[in-house]
Design an enzyme around this catalytic site. Structure first.
Site, PDB file in Angstrom:
ATOM      1  N   ALA A  61       0.857  -1.342  -0.051  1.00 20.72           N
ATOM      2  CA  ALA A  61       0.024  -0.073   0.144  1.00 20.72           C
ATOM      3  C   ALA A  61       1.006   1.193  -0.137  1.00 20.72           C
ATOM      4  O   ALA A  61       1.981   1.471   0.401  1.00 20.72           O
ATOM      5  CB  ALA A  61      -0.942  -0.278   1.135  1.00 20.72           C
ATOM      6  N   GLU A 103       1.017  -9.804  -1.806  1.00 22.42           N
ATOM      7  CA  GLU A 103      -0.478 -10.254  -2.389  1.00 22.42           C
ATOM      8  C   GLU A 103      -0.521 -10.081  -3.665  1.00 22.42           C
ATOM      9  O   GLU A 103      -1.217 -11.262  -4.258  1.00 22.42           O
ATOM     10  CB  GLU A 103      -1.619  -9.538  -1.550  1.00 22.42           C
ATOM     11  N   GLU A 123       1.863  -6.215   7.495  1.00 23.56           N
ATOM     12  CA  GLU A 123       0.614  -5.241   7.834  1.00 23.56           C
ATOM     13  C   GLU A 123       0.658  -5.339   9.355  1.00 23.56           C
ATOM     14  O   GLU A 123       0.119  -4.306   9.982  1.00 23.56           O
ATOM     15  CB  GLU A 123      -0.667  -5.919   7.241  1.00 23.56           C
TER      16      GLU A 123
END
Ligand SMILES: CC(C)(COP(=O)(O)OP(=O)(O)OC[C@H]1O[C@@H](n2cnc3c(N)ncnc32)[C@H](O)[C@@H]1OP(=O)(O)O)[C@@H](O)C(=O)NCCC(=O)NCCSC(=O)/C=C/CCCCCCCCCCCCC(=O)O
Length: 636
Positions: A61, A103, A123
């Site tokens: 992200a 991912e 994460e």
């Protein structure tokens, strides 16, 4: 934010371009979606490679967007679409693949990593979960415990560790992108189904099946269809009933009208009694009985349940290859023969799988699904799903003589017969009753085929040694007298009639034993219950450890399930492997070492390397053993 180009005329190369780490900003996600659309719709493109600019695959992200409102295309549907696409996608991982970047790599069908690359799901360090598929795909790829460790620590792993864990397919010192392009070209013709990590292979829907059995005595017969006589034997009848009662239409194969009528009446009777017991109507309209193999031309699946003879089974499969549609699955009901050797004589080795039913097949819960090295994931999944529909407890096992259950029986039965030879414990042990029930001729035939007894044995061979190890000929002597167990009314025990179940000790066996011992100068001595239990059960569990090492069973719990549901292992003991863990692995090891020292000519008593390793690691609980097993069978 992503560059799209065609390389090598047919590979779409998608390069993420969001410095410094090609994070998944809204614009990057948008660009990936557009590029994938182009690649999947362009007929010139046969494969796709995703990589990142400036030596970094993707840092996850984009932390620069964390402060503002969430915008842009959501990641999960984008990733799902990449995975579901019909063209192979290869991730070329250089630098980092972290968080959402990892991912993204997980939805690609193949992953190539540079040797200096690092991968991870950090994460947790941000107080969030890898919710773009990481928590679902990683455990499916590498197993729950390894995945949990990575997810909960957030640690980065090297390319080498990723390769060892099975996360990446190849590690390279060269330009990962170039290697991935070559890799993608080679992947073009390969099936993608098993490469989609999130999608367990979809089993086929089975609507029609055929069951065929062939009598042993017909092996050398000369009937028109197969040159032998098909017949609905005990196993075939039980399997046909299991299929029909769950709504699958069944064609049962016979060779001649008389046998056909007998089989038909028995199957119908079984189904009617079963339906009455369950308060439903019998599904007789699903059954068809035939003497023509041609009637099998349209079935989805065939379960062959002919006599346990390799030559016979091979002939059946050769004939079936000619008759059935190319997509029909072939299942063999065998208790120990080489499934891959059978697959080899067919025109479809990937569609062949073993289904080891236990007799009587409509009663016994256990089903070993035997995965040959060439059985496709779809074939295995279909056999597992069919077993589920039939109400079976299914365990996927590897292909070796006897698979799991029967392979473990050998050391167990050996110990029981050695104990019989040595000592005086009467016939209190379940193994002799069990052998009478199964039929003593079954094991006798297997020993003959493996050269342990019969005419192939050199007459000069010492009678109590075979192939360099201890051998007990007493079971052969029992069989030579025509005593095959319950079915002949005589075996280790005597029964009131053929097929009787009321076992009584037989003085003739006592005489046979006494004569045998005096012939070989064996002085019987008292054997304690403890020694009987330890030698039989620890030898059984020891073979279980070897089965785990060989990758024939995926986990100790599978072995326990097989023994609980197929071999009557006492439920409260939890199965042989759990029992060993309850006794204490150190104790099991110490006793096996002791017995092996006393019987060095019995290799099954030699402690297996895995048992030793587990003890050296502090005897972890059963659930942790898997972490210490080197061989992993991905399809089990
Ligand atoms: C290991 C590192 C990557 C590199 O370390 P190092 O070599 O030591 O260098 P650094 O000095 O640390 O970093 C160099 C520069 O790179 C910048 N950097 C690093 N990481 C990022 C990043 N992820 N994003 C942006 N920039 C990054 C860093 O700031 C330095 O810059 P500068 O030189 O100071 O200018 C190391 O940096 C590292 O570990 N980075 C952190 C990795 C990380 O934590 N990644 C995130 C993990 S969480 C995650 O990935 C979650 C994913 C979920 C999906 C995300 C997609 C968003 C979906 C939202 C969509 C919602 C739409 C909904 C719409 C709707 O539905 O309505």
């Amino acid at each position: 934010m992503a560059r799209y180009e065609l390389v090598k005329r047919s590979v779409a190369l998608i390069t993420l371009t969001n410095p410094p780490v090609n994070a998944l900003s809204s614009a990057v996600r948008h660009a990936i979606a557009k590029s994938m659309e182009c690649a999947l719709s362009d007929p010139k493109v046969t494969a796709v490679v995703i990589c990142g600019e400036n030596g970094s695959f993707c840092g996850g992200a984009d932390i620069r967007e964390f402060a503002g409102p969430l915008k842009g295309p959501p990641l999960v549907p984008l990733l799902d679409a990449i995975e579901a696409g019909e063209k192979p996608v290869v991730a070329a991982i250089e630098g980092v693949a972290l968080g959402g970047g990892f991912e993204l790599a997980l939805v690609c069908h193949y992953r190539i990593a540079h040797s200096k690359a690092r991968l991870g799901l950090p994460e947790v360090t941000l107080g969030i979960l890898p919710a773009a598929g990481g928590t679902q795909r990683l455990p499916r790829l590498i197993g729950i415990s390894a995945a949990l460790e990575l997810i909960t620590t957030g640690r980065h792993i090297s390319a080498q560790e990723a390769l060892k864990l099975g996360i990446v397919d190849q590690v390279t010192e060269q330009n990962a992108c170039e290697v991935a392009v070559e890799f993608a070209l080679r992947a073009v013709a390969k099936p993608l189904l098993s490469r989609r990590v999130s999608m367990p292979c979809k089993p086929r829907e089975i609507r029609s099946a055929a069951v065929m059995g062939i009598k042993r005595e017909c092996l050398h017969g000369h009937e028109q269809d197969l040159g032998m006589v098909p017949s609905l034997g005990t196993m075939g009848r039980g399997i046909a009933v299991c299929l029909a009662r769950v709504g699958i239409s069944v064609i049962a194969v016979e060779s001649e009208n008389k046998l056909l009528e007998t089989g038909r009446q028995m199957v119908i009777g079984m189904l009617e009694r079963d339906a009455k017991r369950r308060g439903v109507s019998a599904s007789l309209n699903l059954l068809k009985f035939t003497i023509s193999l041609q009637d099998l031309k349209d079935v989805n699946l065939v379960i062959e349940a002919v006599f346990e003879d390799m030559a016979l089974k091979k002939r059946v499969f050769q004939e079936l290859s000619k008759v059935c549609r190319p997509a029909t699955l072939f299942c063999t009901n065998t208790s120990g023969l080489d499934v891959d050797a059978l697959a080899g004589v067919t025109d479809r080795p990937h569609l062949v799988v073993g289904m080891h039913f236990f007799s009587p097949a409509h009663v016994m819960k256990l089903l070993e699904v035997v995965c040959g090295p060439r059985s496709s994931s779809e074939t295995i999944a279909t056999a597992m799903s069919l077993g589920k529909r039939m109400g079976k407890v299914r365990v996927a096992v590897g292909n070796c003589p006897g698979f799991v259950g029967n392979r473990m029986l050998k050391p167990y039965i050996d110990q029981a017969t050695f104990l019989l030879e040595e000592g005086d414990f009467g016939f209190a042990m379940g193994v002799f009753r069990m052998s009478d029930l199964a039929g003593l001729d079954v094991g006798w035939r297997v020993w003959k085929e493996s050269g342990l007894t019969g005419s192939d044995v050199d007459p000069e061979n010492p009678p109590r040694r075979r192939q360099g190890r201890r051998y007990c000929p007493i079971p052969d002597m029992v069989c030579e007298k025509g005593r095959f167990g319950q079915k002949t009314g005589r075996g280790w025990y005597m029964y009131d009639k053929r097929g009787g179940t009321n076992a009584k000790p037989d003085p003739l066996i006592q005489i046979l034993l006494e004569t045998y011992r005096s012939k070989y100068g064996i002085q019987p001595h008292n054997i304690s219950n403890q020694e009987i239990i330890e030698r039989c059960l620890f030898a059984l569990a020891n073979e279980g450890f070897r089965i785990l090492e060989d990758g024939i069973a995926a986990r100790p719990e599978d072995i326990d399930v097989i023994y609980l549901f197929g071999y009557g292992f006492p439920r409260h003991r939890g199965g042989p492997m759990f029992y060993a863990s309850m006794v204490g692995l150190e104790r099991v090891l110490e006793r096996l070492e002791h017995y092996h020292q006393a019987h060095p000519d019995v290799p099954h008593l030699k402690p297996s390397p895995l048992l030793k390793k587990l003890v050296a690691c502090g005897s972890p609980p059963v659930q942790k053993w898997r972490e210490h097993i080197k061989t992993m069978h991905s399809h089990l």
